[in-house]
Structure formats: C-alpha cells, structure tokens
Write a protein that holds these residues in place. Structure first.
Motif, PDB file in Angstrom:
ATOM      1  N   VAL A  62       1.230   5.698  -0.811  1.00 28.45           N
ATOM      2  CA  VAL A  62      -0.283   7.265  -1.402  1.00 28.45           C
ATOM      3  C   VAL A  62       0.546   7.335  -2.146  1.00 28.45           C
ATOM      4  O   VAL A  62       1.799   8.012  -2.375  1.00 28.45           O
ATOM      5  CB  VAL A  62      -0.060   8.537  -0.153  1.00 28.45           C
ATOM      6  CG1 VAL A  62      -0.861   9.300  -0.446  1.00 28.45           C
ATOM      7  CG2 VAL A  62      -0.720   7.571   0.562  1.00 28.45           C
ATOM      8  N   LYS A  73       0.633  -1.398   0.251  1.00 25.02           N
ATOM      9  CA  LYS A  73       0.018   0.038  -0.118  1.00 25.02           C
ATOM     10  C   LYS A  73       0.722   1.383  -0.524  1.00 25.02           C
ATOM     11  O   LYS A  73       1.824   1.283   1.159  1.00 25.02           O
ATOM     12  CB  LYS A  73      -1.250   0.108   1.305  1.00 25.02           C
ATOM     13  CG  LYS A  73      -2.110   1.111   1.270  1.00 25.02           C
ATOM     14  CD  LYS A  73      -2.334   0.888   2.638  1.00 25.02           C
ATOM     15  CE  LYS A  73      -3.635   0.224   2.841  1.00 25.02           C
ATOM     16  NZ  LYS A  73      -4.413   0.409   3.764  1.00 25.02           N
ATOM     17  N   CYS A 114       5.609   7.436   2.724  1.00 26.75           N
ATOM     18  CA  CYS A 114       4.217   7.300   2.436  1.00 26.75           C
ATOM     19  C   CYS A 114       4.074   6.032   2.049  1.00 26.75           C
ATOM     20  O   CYS A 114       2.733   6.090   1.041  1.00 26.75           O
ATOM     21  CB  CYS A 114       4.266   8.623   1.725  1.00 26.75           C
ATOM     22  SG  CYS A 114       2.333   8.484   2.948  1.00 26.75           S
ATOM     23  N   PRO A 121      -3.202   5.678   6.140  1.00 32.52           N
ATOM     24  CA  PRO A 121      -3.049   6.256   4.709  1.00 32.52           C
ATOM     25  C   PRO A 121      -4.102   6.901   3.344  1.00 32.52           C
ATOM     26  O   PRO A 121      -3.768   8.041   2.809  1.00 32.52           O
ATOM     27  CB  PRO A 121      -2.326   5.450   4.511  1.00 32.52           C
ATOM     28  CG  PRO A 121      -2.279   4.358   5.708  1.00 32.52           C
ATOM     29  CD  PRO A 121      -3.007   5.089   6.185  1.00 32.52           C
ATOM     30  N   GLU A 122      -5.468   6.521   3.862  1.00 36.66           N
ATOM     31  CA  GLU A 122      -6.655   7.151   3.335  1.00 36.66           C
ATOM     32  C   GLU A 122      -6.818   8.591   3.520  1.00 36.66           C
ATOM     33  O   GLU A 122      -7.998   9.074   3.124  1.00 36.66           O
ATOM     34  CB  GLU A 122      -7.433   6.129   4.083  1.00 36.66           C
ATOM     35  CG  GLU A 122      -7.671   4.360   3.598  1.00 36.66           C
ATOM     36  CD  GLU A 122      -6.771   3.900   3.934  1.00 36.66           C
ATOM     37  OE1 GLU A 122      -6.691   3.092   3.645  1.00 36.66           O
ATOM     38  OE2 GLU A 122      -5.783   4.044   5.100  1.00 36.66           O
ATOM     39  N   SER A 125      -3.903   9.757  -3.791  1.00 40.88           N
ATOM     40  CA  SER A 125      -4.376   8.244  -3.690  1.00 40.88           C
ATOM     41  C   SER A 125      -3.879   7.188  -2.704  1.00 40.88           C
ATOM     42  O   SER A 125      -2.523   7.266  -3.072  1.00 40.88           O
ATOM     43  CB  SER A 125      -4.826   7.872  -5.036  1.00 40.88           C
ATOM     44  OG  SER A 125      -3.828   7.861  -6.437  1.00 40.88           O
ATOM     45  N   VAL A 126      -4.386   6.567  -2.241  1.00 44.89           N
ATOM     46  CA  VAL A 126      -3.426   4.861  -1.564  1.00 44.89           C
ATOM     47  C   VAL A 126      -4.423   4.099  -2.984  1.00 44.89           C
ATOM     48  O   VAL A 126      -5.317   3.987  -3.567  1.00 44.89           O
ATOM     49  CB  VAL A 126      -4.502   4.487  -0.265  1.00 44.89           C
ATOM     50  CG1 VAL A 126      -4.530   3.485   0.083  1.00 44.89           C
ATOM     51  CG2 VAL A 126      -4.487   5.636   0.580  1.00 44.89           C
TER      52      VAL A 126
END
Length: 328
Positions: free
Chosen positions: A4, A2, A103, A305-306, A17-18
C-alpha cells in the motif's frame, strides 16, 4: 511485492493505492520479514493526512505506511544468525524515518526491530505490541515499580489505556480508570478497581473519593491539555504523570504553581525514540504479562490491503473496540 503506497498527503481514499513494488533485500544486520498483519495507529493516519506540525510534504517520494506489524523472518542479511529464518516476530518502528513500513508483503529492517514473538501469542496480537503495547508499558513502568501504588489511567478503554490498565493491575497497582460509562465494564474487566466518567463536572473530587480521599501516586494521560488542571489537583507530591497524548489541546495552559509545589514529574512518552535500555525493559514487561496470561490485546477489525483506506478511516473515526489491522 504487493504494498500500500502513498505519494502525497490527503484523504485516505484519495492517496492510498495498492501497487507492485520491488521486494527489499536485507542489508547487513537486517532481516527480511514476510508480513502477516500490519497495525494501523492514529500516528500512521496523521502522517498520511499531513497533519503533523511543521511537516508540509511527505519525507520520501513513495511511502508504505505503518510502524507496527508481525510476521515471519524470510531471510537475513550479513551478520545475522541464519537460525532466525522462520522465526515469528513482532515489529516496531517499521516506518519511523523510513520509506517502506509494514503495510506491504515484506519489510527489511534492523534485526533488533524484529522481536521474537512468545510461542502462545498470535501474529494478530503481535501487530499491536509496537506503538500501543510499548507505550502502555513505558507509561506504567517507566517511573519504576508500581506495586502498592494507585495509578490513574485516563481513557482506560482506548487501545493504549486498556493495555495500561491491565499492565498496572498485573504490576500490583490499584487502578482508577476514567472513560465513558458504556465502557465501565470493559475497564473493570481489565483490572480497574474504580471506574469514573471522564465527563464528570467534579472529576477531581470523584478521583480523590475513589482513592479514599487521598491523592494518587501516578497517572497515565491521553489528553494532557484537557486534564492538566485535574491532575494538578489529584496527584500526590513527587508523583509522576506519563503523558502520551494531548490531541484536544496541543497548546495547553499549565497551572505551574500546584505542579511546582508538588514537584510533579511530567514524563512525555514518545515510543519512537525510547532509549535502548528502556525499550528492552518495556519489551520484557509486555512479554512477562503475555506469558502469565495477564494481557488481553483485542483486535477490532481486519482489512485487506485493497481496503487500506477503510482501515485508516476506521482509525480516524475513533471509538474503536480493539486494534485495526491489515492482513497480507
């Protein structure tokens, strides 16, 4: 993994965006770090917004932002001691001239950029030691020992300024800090002997009075353009001004006469390109202060992260009471 990501400059909510992207592999001399916390700094949000002078498009097709972070070494590349696997580390220059910063769930980077975190220091604190911590240490100690000297620190309640007040006090300096009256107690607690309102119309006179009528030996300056005239008035001959910002006036008029006849050193600190020996010294100073319990590193907000856009907006809004992090 995952991460960003952004691919164009713009407002955080429009471009961040993730996404799931490939996990990097550590190359020769590199380590792979599982990121626990990614630090969000003003330089990160300016880079994402496209507000750096002369930069018209992102330097890479896709970017995972942020240079600071902390985590645990997951794997090592060729030439790196396998014993480093499992080591808690803090990171510097994670996204400096690189596409994939901190990130993200993982980052691969040269092993020197993953510094062993002192045992008693949390990963949250580790994620603040890169840009803010190293900048504060270099600003305070880059001109040498400050014991017995008077150090003027502007913006003493900001992230870098707050760390600089503590480091200068730990180093044996008498600290005069400027800031908003609402932050006076915070600056005193950090070690400032005198605190002054940076909006005072008589700031130069206030600074001299706070130092018993004598000029100050050194200064740490966050708004060079705004404060250069005051500095020219209050600095002692052969004094050093460590400058790490001038956001309110990026093209200042410099009163060269007073600076010349005081032979002031204007030392611009850009931590990304700090020479190796100076960086090593700054790391040692940070660790020394941490080991002695002389450095408090406040964390203000932690985002998922979102919510990376909200984290960037929090930094852009200013007035933070501590660092902004993203937790993975």
């Amino acid at each position: 993994m995952k991460a960003v990501i952004y691919r164009a400059f713009g407002a955080a909510k429009d471009v961040l965006s993730v996404e799931e992207i490939a996990t990097p592999a550590p190359g020769p001399g590199e380590v792979l770090v599982r990121v626990a916390f990614s630090g969000v700094n003003p330089s990160d949000v300016k880079a994402r917004a496209g507000s750096r002078p002369g930069v018209t498009k992102p330097p890479f097709p896709e970017i995972a932002p942020h240079s600071d972070g902390a985590g645990v070494i997951e794997a090592v590349g060729a030439g790196v001691d396998p014993a480093r696997v499992g080591e808690r580390v803090w990171l510097w220059n994670g996204q400096w001239q690189r596409a994939l910063g901190t990130c993200a769930e993982f980052i691969a980077l040269p092993e020197a950029q993953a510094v062993r975190l002192p045992e008693a220091v949390s990963l949250e604190v580790g994620a603040v030691l890169g840009i803010p911590g190293l900048t504060a240490a270099q600003c305070v100690f880059g001109g040498g020992d400050v014991a017995g000297k008077t150090v003027l620190i502007s913006g003493g309640a900001g992230t870098v300024g707050h760390l600089a007040v503590q480091l200068a006090s730990w180093g044996g300096a008498t600290v005069i800090a400027t800031g908003s009256p609402k932050d006076f107690d915070k600056m005193r607690k950090a070690g400032a002997a005198q605190v002054l309102d940076y909006h005072s119309e008589n700031l130069a006179a206030d600074i001299l009075a706070a130092n018993g009528g004598t000029p100050v030996d050194a200064a740490v300056e966050v708004e060079f353009g705004t404060n250069i005239a005051v500095l020219a008035e209050v600095m002692a001959p052969n004094g050093r001004v460590a400058i790490y910002g001038s956001a309110k006036d990026m093209a200042p008029t410099i009163p060269f006469g007073p600076i010349l006849f005081k032979a002031l050193t204007l030392d611009v600190v850009l931590i990304y390109i700090l020479p190796e020996a100076e960086r090593a010294a700054a790391i040692a100073q940070l660790h020394g202060a941490l080991d002695e319990g002389a450095l408090e590193v406040p964390v203000g907000q932690v985002f998922a992260p979102e919510d990376a856009a909200k984290a960037h907006e929090a930094v852009e809004a200013g007035g933070r009471d501590g660092a902004v992090l993203i937790a993975f």
